[in-house]
Design a protein around this motif. Sequence first.
Motif, short mmCIF file in Angstrom:
data_model
loop_
_atom_site.label_atom_id
_atom_site.label_comp_id
_atom_site.label_asym_id
_atom_site.label_seq_id
_atom_site.Cartn_x
_atom_site.Cartn_y
_atom_site.Cartn_z
N VAL A 343 0.93 -1.11 0.04
CA VAL A 343 -0.12 -0.04 0.08
C VAL A 343 0.83 1.58 0.08
O VAL A 343 1.97 1.46 0.87
N GLU A 344 0.71 2.14 -0.88
CA GLU A 344 1.07 3.51 -0.96
C GLU A 344 0.03 4.61 -0.48
O GLU A 344 -0.68 4.98 -1.37
N GLU A 345 0.35 5.05 0.67
CA GLU A 345 -0.65 6.00 1.04
C GLU A 345 -0.19 7.28 0.40
O GLU A 345 0.93 7.50 0.14
N VAL A 346 -1.16 8.16 0.16
CA VAL A 346 -0.97 9.55 -0.30
C VAL A 346 -0.63 10.35 0.87
O VAL A 346 -1.21 10.48 1.99
N SER A 347 0.43 11.13 0.81
CA SER A 347 1.24 12.11 1.62
C SER A 347 0.16 13.29 1.83
O SER A 347 -0.56 13.69 0.79
N THR A 348 0.30 13.91 2.91
CA THR A 348 -0.33 15.03 2.91
C THR A 348 0.01 16.29 1.93
O THR A 348 -0.83 17.03 1.48
N ALA A 349 1.19 16.37 1.63
CA ALA A 349 1.75 17.35 0.66
C ALA A 349 1.19 16.84 -0.60
O ALA A 349 0.67 17.96 -1.53
N GLU A 350 0.80 15.76 -1.05
CA GLU A 350 0.31 15.28 -2.24
C GLU A 350 -1.06 15.12 -2.51
O GLU A 350 -2.02 15.07 -3.54
N LEU A 351 -1.84 15.29 -1.41
CA LEU A 351 -3.30 15.25 -1.16
C LEU A 351 -4.09 15.99 -2.17
O LEU A 351 -3.72 17.37 -2.03
N GLY A 352 -4.79 15.40 -2.95
CA GLY A 352 -5.74 16.11 -4.14
C GLY A 352 -4.93 16.37 -5.32
O GLY A 352 -5.26 16.83 -6.24
N ASN A 429 -9.66 19.79 -11.06
CA ASN A 429 -9.99 20.79 -10.19
C ASN A 429 -11.79 20.54 -10.31
O ASN A 429 -12.45 21.36 -10.01
N LYS A 430 -12.07 19.39 -10.35
CA LYS A 430 -13.52 19.03 -10.49
C LYS A 430 -13.89 18.84 -8.89
O LYS A 430 -13.06 18.39 -8.13
N ILE A 431 -15.26 19.15 -8.55
CA ILE A 431 -15.73 19.12 -7.39
C ILE A 431 -15.80 17.28 -6.97
O ILE A 431 -16.44 16.67 -7.65
N ASN A 432 -15.24 16.90 -5.96
CA ASN A 432 -15.25 15.35 -5.60
C ASN A 432 -15.65 15.20 -4.12
O ASN A 432 -15.44 16.08 -3.23
N LYS A 433 -16.13 14.08 -3.83
CA LYS A 433 -16.51 13.73 -2.49
C LYS A 433 -15.28 13.36 -1.55
O LYS A 433 -14.39 12.57 -2.29
N VAL A 434 -15.09 13.85 -0.49
CA VAL A 434 -13.77 13.45 0.34
C VAL A 434 -14.37 13.54 1.73
O VAL A 434 -15.31 13.80 2.20
N CYS A 435 -13.61 12.67 2.58
CA CYS A 435 -13.77 12.48 3.83
C CYS A 435 -13.33 13.51 4.72
O CYS A 435 -12.79 14.52 4.27
N TYR A 439 -10.91 16.91 3.68
CA TYR A 439 -11.51 18.34 3.71
C TYR A 439 -10.79 19.28 4.57
O TYR A 439 -10.49 20.38 3.97
N SER A 440 -10.75 19.21 5.73
CA SER A 440 -10.08 19.88 6.60
C SER A 440 -8.36 20.36 6.34
O SER A 440 -8.35 21.62 6.33
N ILE A 441 -7.76 19.18 5.68
CA ILE A 441 -6.47 19.49 5.24
C ILE A 441 -6.55 20.49 3.82
O ILE A 441 -5.71 21.31 3.64
N LEU A 442 -7.40 20.10 3.22
CA LEU A 442 -7.57 20.59 1.69
C LEU A 442 -8.11 22.23 1.89
O LEU A 442 -7.54 22.97 0.91
#
Length: 590
Positions: A343-352, A429-435, A439-442
């Motif tokens: 598993v490769e988790e997306v880092s905070t810097a790469e989120l979105g 940059n389309k609107i997507n559903k996120v947890c 949402y707080s990070i982005l």
Amino acid sequence: MNCLCPLFFGERPLRSPLETNEQKLYKIATELLKTERAYVTRLNLLDQVFCAKLTEEALKGTFPVDVVKNIFSNISSINTFHNQFLLPDLEKRMGEWESTPRLGDILQNLTPFLKMYAEYVKNFDNAMELLKQWTDRSPQFKAIIQDIQSQEACGSLTLQHHMLEPVQRVPRYEMLLKDYLKKLPQDDPDRRDAEKSLDIIAMAATHSNSAIRKSENLKKLLEIYEMLGEEEDIVNASNEFIKEGHILKLAARNTSAMERYLFLFNNMLLYCVPKFSLGGAKYTVRTRIGIEGMKVLETINEDYPHTFQVSGKERTLELQAFQETIEIFHQKNETFKSASKDVEEVSTAELGKRAPRWIRDKEVTMCMKCKEPFNALTRRRHHCRACGYVSENLHCGSFRIRLMCLLSLYQVVCWKCSDNKVALEYDSNKINKVCKDCYSILTGEEKAEGKKKGILEIEAAQFSGSSIICGFLQHCEKNKPWGKVWCVIPEKEALVLYLYGAPQDVKAQSSIPLLGYSVEDSPRPADPPASFRLSQSKSVHSFVAESEELKQRWLKVIRVAVTGEVPESQMPNDATANATDTQETSSDST
């Protein structure tokens, strides 16, 4: 030739064109009508067949009439509402769908009557216990139920199975309404009504989660009860099914191993022998071992690997797991180990900015934010488009989930924790559903969880201005103290009585769906003058009016409403002046 359909030659037919949104909405509406018809058939079976036949026998003195009333609770009122109101409204709407393609307004009419379901669900455990007691105690009671269950209309299902239908119906409305809103355009005139209906229905479905879990457990207990030839006393609200499966039992006097079957519950272990018969019972219970004081120990046997000993007060058994079961366990264990490395988790810097790896639906079972397992009735899930976590599209349940250590890597969230949308760079940059966390990070902000407006959150003044009758009454429910309440029967919901603390309150204290209630106005020794009562099943509401004349005015309206008819307005009389004077007094005081 038209008759030469590809299906006759084993070929796959050409795919039909993609459905339009209008076609999808019509399909959902059709499914709602179809399931409603089937549901009404079940309600008729419960009310007009089971309940009616048992009541008829009870009136002969064979067993108490109250037993039948307490088992079926307010099923008659629920049946009347769906049979005479909701189903005809849906059938009429589907007949005029081309000119009026909407559902929200009809389903909104359902919401005041959800309280009837609360009463039914609350009584469900007691109903199951009474049903079991009197099936064992009264041969006539049992014979009537078995005779009805043998009829084709029952579909080879027990009375208990049919009694689960009302418990599971509200979540079904929620699921269909969510589908409907997904396909409904944002500017559609039905959206407001549909969203308001969903808010209230979703709240009712959440409150029913406990009953749903119990009903699923009960359904499994009934299945096991039938597998055991209806000879074991296991259908009990306190029993919780945990696990079942094949096992090998080692003989004490030789080295042979015999196939057996185990049923594990929260309070006992059933050790069973398979029955080789064409129909009927599949297993015979050889031993029932209580969980209290039970010990489970691994044992070493040179001839049989993977053995263990179950020791209880009643008996000690030496058992061996099937090799196939062991191989499946090891395979799953290796899969999880491998997954944890890959598993490769997306880092905070790469989120979105980078598309995440989507976690498979089957790899998750619970929300890692609120720690609640997903509802077992549906499997309609979606992913957070930023981190890839899986989320449920319905409310979380809270039934027990085991082996959660295997899922520690994959955090998942329920709809409450994922109902947020944001633009994602990797998706143009389309609107997507996120947890919620993404949402707080982005966005750099915490999204406040809006409180849904409840079924009682309608201002009294809003109802009083357009009501059939309104005014102050003294009210008492069961053994609670008397209190002065502002009572309103609105024109819009003419079959519901709302109780407020004052005429300007923004939320009702409670509501009474009048359909199916009995009206009693004969005075009792301890009752004050100008009193009357509303009763249904175990629910009893007592009222006292300021005068006999005002009491008769209320009774005139209520006696019509309990039959399902819309009563005539009484507002041109003193009730109007009472409402106006009270509101003016309230305004002056502020």
